[in-house]
Design an enzyme around this catalytic site. Structure first.
Site, PDB file in Angstrom:
ATOM      1  N   GLU A 437      36.393  48.679  34.917  1.00  0.00           N
ATOM      2  CA  GLU A 437      37.859  48.617  34.936  1.00  0.00           C
ATOM      3  C   GLU A 437      38.520  49.979  35.085  1.00  0.00           C
ATOM      4  O   GLU A 437      39.733  50.051  35.306  1.00  0.00           O
ATOM      5  CB  GLU A 437      38.368  47.984  33.640  1.00  0.00           C
ATOM      6  N   ASP A 461      43.039  45.945  36.051  1.00  0.00           N
ATOM      7  CA  ASP A 461      43.086  47.254  35.407  1.00  0.00           C
ATOM      8  C   ASP A 461      42.536  48.352  36.311  1.00  0.00           C
ATOM      9  O   ASP A 461      43.031  49.484  36.270  1.00  0.00           O
ATOM     10  CB  ASP A 461      42.307  47.225  34.083  1.00  0.00           C
ATOM     11  N   CYS A 508      36.522  39.536  38.574  1.00  0.00           N
ATOM     12  CA  CYS A 508      37.229  38.571  37.733  1.00  0.00           C
ATOM     13  C   CYS A 508      38.719  38.856  37.639  1.00  0.00           C
ATOM     14  O   CYS A 508      39.419  38.226  36.859  1.00  0.00           O
ATOM     15  CB  CYS A 508      36.616  38.505  36.336  1.00  0.00           C
TER      16      CYS A 508
END
Length: 576
Positions: A437, A461, A508
């Site tokens: 991330e 993110d 995801c």
């Protein structure tokens, strides 16, 4: 003359209908002094308002359960019911009435402003948006106290639906409108994680948000068109424009009905590449949606939603039951559970609260869990116990350092030792993976690949940190770009590194569920997509039409580009 306004598209589809204006929050209330002898009556007024609103919310939840509303609606109503019993809100207002000898509605608004200030400090966009729940609960209470109940739009006789136009909407509003032929929602404020967005998606109602001053630009009963796919609102369209959008809407409805036929079709490309389409969930309540599209498993279970609206973390037994319920409902399919993605910016009462000058860059996710080892070990024990009931995988959020993995693996081993001593069964071969991330992780993958069993790219993110943009800040949200060349290089590099070392990689974030990016990600080599269950069939259709052998060289050419406009053009051509 018709005119067009652009906002944020948050729920796909086209709606044509008449405007119904919903008034903004009634929170500008008078402040007046209450004599001591009348204070008990003022307390009774507040208690009666609370009881009335509780009854309204319980009724709305029953309506959602009886209808076709999805789990998100009931969850939001549950959250608002919890807030009604939260001592930080109503009990604190009672204390204020007594201490300041003031009227109930003023006390409620004062306490609401105090609670909202605390929510403003939260970095996570979803949790920060829950301040809207506080405002909406207080608004309902104030309306009861002032004797101003809400009203519903009239049902139309011309065959057109109603477009609800508001500054903001609560989930309870959407349920209340359910039986009144609502075609779409348009709001001044909001983003992808706002109430209107989440509930509209769950109800499959087109919605455009973030239009700033839409309520001042339209009139009651005026004709409106919403394009929830493109983020376009057309005010006062003529007959030709209406007919054009009627045709588009029919085409979309036909496409949607065709998608349902793909439920039991394996996601395989034209040249035989198998692709896994997994679901992102927030708890057992989402399983009906996951099963409805026959997802290949759960790619992200956000466990922090177990504690929303609570003063303390759930204990080991409650966590175990929640994880076990999901695993037992997904026999033979993988379930990837992310450890608490919490932080000091959203610490619970009594769980190490501290001032955080910059929550986005502070003690959050795995950093927070490692700083609270007892809390973390409780969760790890619950996860290990649940692993005896299915194919569970543990995923660690926001990794940046090798020692974070080493410490996590040490805590997992300690939990295993305890459970063996207690003769409790668990999966000894449990896979542990990590989320990529932050750019530091994507640029130093070797230390993660050597220690972990799989990787998952959290694009939301990753984009935010790479571009230094708060994706929930309307002032800079236009700079949030998944197709920035730096972002694409980090995503592609992670996928390629995983393939080189035989480590499964998934995406995801929101990119995985957006059909615009499906072919791009397939061409990069991605074979595991995880998304909101409602997007799975549309992505499956893209996969079934794709030829990876033909896509790969085209995507490699795109990855060599360094101009965002040219990248966007090439990606749109790729998507056809």
């Amino acid at each position: 003359m018709p005119f067009t306004i652009h906002g944020l598209p948050v729920s796909q589809g086209i709606a044509i209908g008449h405007v119904h204006l919903v008034s903004h929050a009634m929170l500008e209330v008078n402040h007046y002094h209450v004599a001591s002898k009348y204070l008990p009556e003022e307390m009774d007024r507040l208690d009666e308002a609370v009881a009335t609103v509780q009854g309204e919310l319980i009724g709305l939840k029953a309506a959602a359960t009886a209808g076709q509303s999805h789990s998100e609606v009931g969850a939001f109503v549950d959250l608002q019911l919890m807030m009604l019993s939260d001592p930080m809100l109503v009990d604190a207002a009672r204390e204020l009435i007594e201490a300041r000898r003031c009227n109930a509605e003023w006390a409620l608004v004062q306490q609401m402003e105090h609670v909202v200030e605390q929510f403003e400090q939260i970095e996570d966009p979803y949790l920060r948006e829950r301040k809207a729940d506080v405002v909406q609960v207080v608004e309902r209470l104030v309306k009861v106290l002032l004797g101003h109940p809400g009203h519903l739009p009239p049902k139309r006789r011309d065959g057109l639906g109603t477009i609800v136009v508001a500054h903001d909407l609560s989930p309870a509003d959407t349920i209340g409108f359910r039986d009144h032929n609502i075609g779409g929602f348009v709001t001044d404020v909001g983003g992808p994680t706002s109430h209107t967005a989440i509930v509209a998606r769950s109800l499959r109602i087109p919605a455009v948000v973030g239009l700033h001053h839409i309520r001042q630009l339209v009139e009651e009963d005026e004709l409106l068109i919403i394009d929830g796919t493109r983020g376009v609102v057309i005010v006062g369209p003529d007959e030709h424009i209406v007919e054009e959008y009627r045709l588009r809407r029919t085409e979309l409805e036909v496409e949607r009905s065709k998608l349902n036929r793909l439920k039991d079709t394996r996601a395989t490309t034209l040249d035989g590449e198998n692709v896994n389409l997994l679901a992102n969930i927030e708890g057992p309540k989402d399983l009906n949606q996951v099963k409805a599209v026959n997802a290949d498993g759960v790619g992200l279970y956000r466990t922090e939603f177990l504690f929303i609206g609570r003063d303390a973390l759930p204990d080991e037994e409650e966590q175990y039951e929640a994880y076990r319920a999901v695993l037992k409902s997904m026999p033979g399919k993988p379930v990837t559970i992310r450890t608490f993605d919490v932080g000091a910016d959203k610490a619970l009462n009594g769980v190490g609260a501290r001032f955080e000058p910059n929550p986005a860059l502070g003690l959050r996710a795995i950093r927070y869990s490692l700083a609270e080892p007892q809390m973390f070990k409780t969760q790890l024990r619950a996860l290990l116990r649940a692993s005896a009931h299915g194919q569970l995988q543990i995923m660690i959020p926001m990794l940046a350092h090798a020692h974070e993995i080493d410490q996590t693996l040490t805590l997992i081993e300690k939990a295993k030792v305890e459970l063996r001593a207690e003769r409790v069964k668990f999966d000894e071969r449990l896979a542990v993976g990590g989320m990529i991330e932050v750019p530091a992780a994507a640029l130093a993958l070797g230390m993660f690949i050597r220690r972990l069993s799989f990787l998952s790219i959290g694009t939301n993110d990753l984009i935010q940190y790479t571009l230094a943009i708060d994706r929930s800040d309307e002032a800079v949200v236009h700079l949030y770009d998944p197709l920035h060349p730096a972002v694409l290089k980090l995503i592609s590099g992670t996928i390629q590194a995983g393939a080189r070392f035989g480590l499964p990689v998934s995406v995801c974030g929101e990119m995985a569920g957006d059909p615009v990016y499906t072919l791009l990600l397939l061409g990069m080599g991605l074979r595991n997509f995880s998304m909101h269950p409602g997007n799975i069939l549309e992505i499956k259709q893209q996969v079934l039409r794709a030829d990876v052998g033909e896509l790969a060289p085209r995507v490699q050419r795109i990855l060599k580009m360094d101009e965002q406009s040219k990248i966007r053009e090439a990606v749109l051509r790729l998507a056809g």
